[in-house]
Write an enzyme that holds these catalytic residues in place. Sequence first.
Site, PDB file in Angstrom:
ATOM      1  N   PHE A 169       2.124   2.991   2.375  1.00  0.00           N
ATOM      2  CA  PHE A 169       3.250   3.156   3.292  1.00  0.00           C
ATOM      3  C   PHE A 169       3.864   1.837   3.726  1.00  0.00           C
ATOM      4  O   PHE A 169       4.734   1.821   4.588  1.00  0.00           O
ATOM      5  CB  PHE A 169       2.829   3.973   4.523  1.00  0.00           C
ATOM      6  CG  PHE A 169       2.034   3.201   5.546  1.00  0.00           C
ATOM      7  CD1 PHE A 169       2.667   2.544   6.595  1.00  0.00           C
ATOM      8  CD2 PHE A 169       0.667   3.148   5.481  1.00  0.00           C
ATOM      9  CE1 PHE A 169       1.942   1.852   7.547  1.00  0.00           C
ATOM     10  CE2 PHE A 169      -0.067   2.463   6.431  1.00  0.00           C
ATOM     11  CZ  PHE A 169       0.565   1.811   7.461  1.00  0.00           C
TER      12      PHE A 169
ATOM     13  N   GLY B  23       0.830  -1.201   0.000  1.00  0.00           N
ATOM     14  CA  GLY B  23       0.000   0.000   0.000  1.00  0.00           C
ATOM     15  C   GLY B  23       0.852   1.233   0.000  1.00  0.00           C
ATOM     16  O   GLY B  23       2.030   1.196  -0.347  1.00  0.00           O
TER      17      GLY B  23
ATOM     18  N   ASP C 130      -5.407   8.898  -5.157  1.00  0.00           N
ATOM     19  CA  ASP C 130      -4.709   7.766  -5.767  1.00  0.00           C
ATOM     20  C   ASP C 130      -5.712   6.703  -6.209  1.00  0.00           C
ATOM     21  O   ASP C 130      -5.558   5.513  -5.892  1.00  0.00           O
ATOM     22  CB  ASP C 130      -3.698   7.182  -4.792  1.00  0.00           C
ATOM     23  CG  ASP C 130      -2.617   6.355  -5.496  1.00  0.00           C
ATOM     24  OD1 ASP C 130      -2.456   6.535  -6.724  1.00  0.00           O
ATOM     25  OD2 ASP C 130      -1.950   5.549  -4.835  1.00  0.00           O
TER      26      ASP C 130
END
Length: 778
Positions: free
Chosen positions: A472, A470, A600
Amino acid sequence: MTTHFVAAVAVAVLTAALICPPSAVHALGGSSATLAVMYGSTVAVCGISAGTPFQEIHCRENRRKTPLAVYPNVSFDSIAGGLDVLCGVLSGGSSLVCWGPTFAPKRLYWNPAAPISAISIGDTQICGVNNQSDHNVICWRGDPVKLNGSPEIVSISSGLGFSCGVVKILNRVICWGEDNDKASIIESEFKNESMVDINAGGSFACGFNTTGFVICRGENLNGQLEVPQNSAYGYSGLSLGLNHSCGIRRLNRTVICWGGNGIRALEGISFESIISGFDFTCGLKTSDFSVVCWGPGWAGEDDGEILLPEILPGPCVQSNCSECGVYPQSQSLCSGNGNICRPCDRSIPIPIPTGTKFPAKDPKGLRGGLLASTILGSIGGFSGICTLLYCLCVCLRKQKIHNSVQPTINGGTNSPISRSSTLKRQGSQFMRRQKSGTSSKRTETAAEFAFSDLLAATNCFSLENKIGAGSFGVVYKGKLPDGRDVAIKRGETGNNNNKPPKRFQEKESAFESELVFMSRLHHKHLVKLVGFCEEDDERLLVYEFMKNGALYDHLHDKSNVEKSCSVLNSWKMRIKIALDAARGIEYLHSYAVPPIIHRDIKSSNILIDGDWTGRVADFGLSLMGPTEEGSCDYSRPMKAAGTVGYIDPEYYGLNILTAKSDVYGLGVVLLELLTGKRAIFKNGNEGVAPMSVVEYAVPVIMAGELEKILDGRVGRPERMAEAEAVELVAYTAMLCVNLEGKDRPTMADIVANLERALGLCDDSHGYLSSDEISIISE
């Protein structure tokens, strides 16, 4: 948009319809435009010339070899033709000049204080609209007619023995003329219709109602009232003859004709406008602004091409066209003498409220109807619905995007403190990150887990449990002690001395962002946050487990690409997943308080649960906090962040973030669903530069050749209703990826169109509300 908003926006919808009527609408002989025909003893096609110092009228009789400048060195705004007559409104509207079969001029009207704004001609009348006089409509030819004290007219047209207009305030059709019986009958048949324009034919009339459908009334001996492929906003223009009708399809601007005898439109040609005589029709071609005619009443050249100079697609006016923008090539077409204003319906389409009930459609003509809801365009009429809120915006953190399947673009932002105001509007919104301390993270809806519990749940974060990545960190599948399957996103740890501090700060920022958002967002089309863990340098988020993975994997993963038995290899399921995602994004934009921009949107961030319901995921880059009060139309600079192939070019190029940036990303996802292509892919041999699915698909959709690019795993739609659904999705996608955000639809518009598309897949030809769609499951 839910049904709760319908009443609130009804006035705004009607106002938009009146201000921005469909373009290129002409009736028998002619309502005022830049193209006209004269019929009777002399048959001629006339147009206002482009690219010269004067916007002159040039005519070509079907017996004459060369065009004729009928009034040299004089500029005209518009012209109209009819039975043995042609008339033109001089630039500025102060004077009306007419010509008979010998083209001898005669001034019919002159009054600089009360300019003519529109004219129409039939066989017995010439009528003009003058909105600065007590006599709103003045008619000449035969017995002069004045509609004394008549209400303001927004559309006027003349047929054989009668004329009709649309009253601005009530959207009501009124008719008058020498043939009073015919006028009365047609007016009475329109009495229950709410119209935005009217076009008269021989003994009938057609126009667009306030929901975008073509409505025809009057004589129907030749089928001229039987509109094929009639759906909301399926047509952008009409032209009526003695007993035939033609319309311009909104999707690709090609023409279809019905009724009459032997009048068939030319295939594969796009038109700016069309105009009809008794038994023929002419059109102004989009490609080169030349004129072509067809039908038994035209005895010109074999190929129908008319030898005329380049013709203006619209009048050259002294205006900055602030309402709807300037037409491309305007300066060269007008030779520096004014601008051509774009028709409002191209950039500000009239919205289709969810739950709207449409008239019955022609069961044979659904394919073109997909174009219907097409121009869902902008339900931006909600500019007045603003609720004041406050939010703390004190975080100064840079952000980075990580994506396991696509190259990414890094970006960050500085977040000033500002008063917030919740705004639902077509215009852009600027959203800022809200920093949240430890206390705000401990929410009632997100449980706090011990790191040791999550370590055990994932078998020490083993490789076999890794399922993705993902914004992070890496995502692992895990099983909690209570037996629940979960997805655990683990941020990169910060105890590695080789790791740059900036990278760790970005991970920390993304963790905080996602935790703050997911703790307060609750919607069935968003992935649900179960809990979190924050111990030392460890940052973990725990989500519901999405059994069927990411949409990206179903479309592009090598293990799935060659399969033909996937559940997603049906148009109905692909449209359903698209609708699920759109509803999730609509919630973020319109119902979350403050609203949220995801930043995003891509196929790898649309996950699918065990019931094959689409969910939007990964809020590590999301921003919240609306604009200053009163700034509904503008956003502020924001350093671009997003994924290559999905990032909004306006955002990337100008660093201006708006909710329409998410719309662009969803548009790319829709194109992926249609074509099976990645957002960026290689199309051809080695060494060929990669191309985007946008540049691959949009030109083909615009050319009306969608079937050439459809994903072969799903194949060509077998049923007409399904074909219409797929085309509706394609046109919606094309609007979503417009270069400028203002030309993209809102998420409410997109949801409405996808609902309709899914309804068509279920063989339901009426408009489906959100409630009706939400119960559909596989």
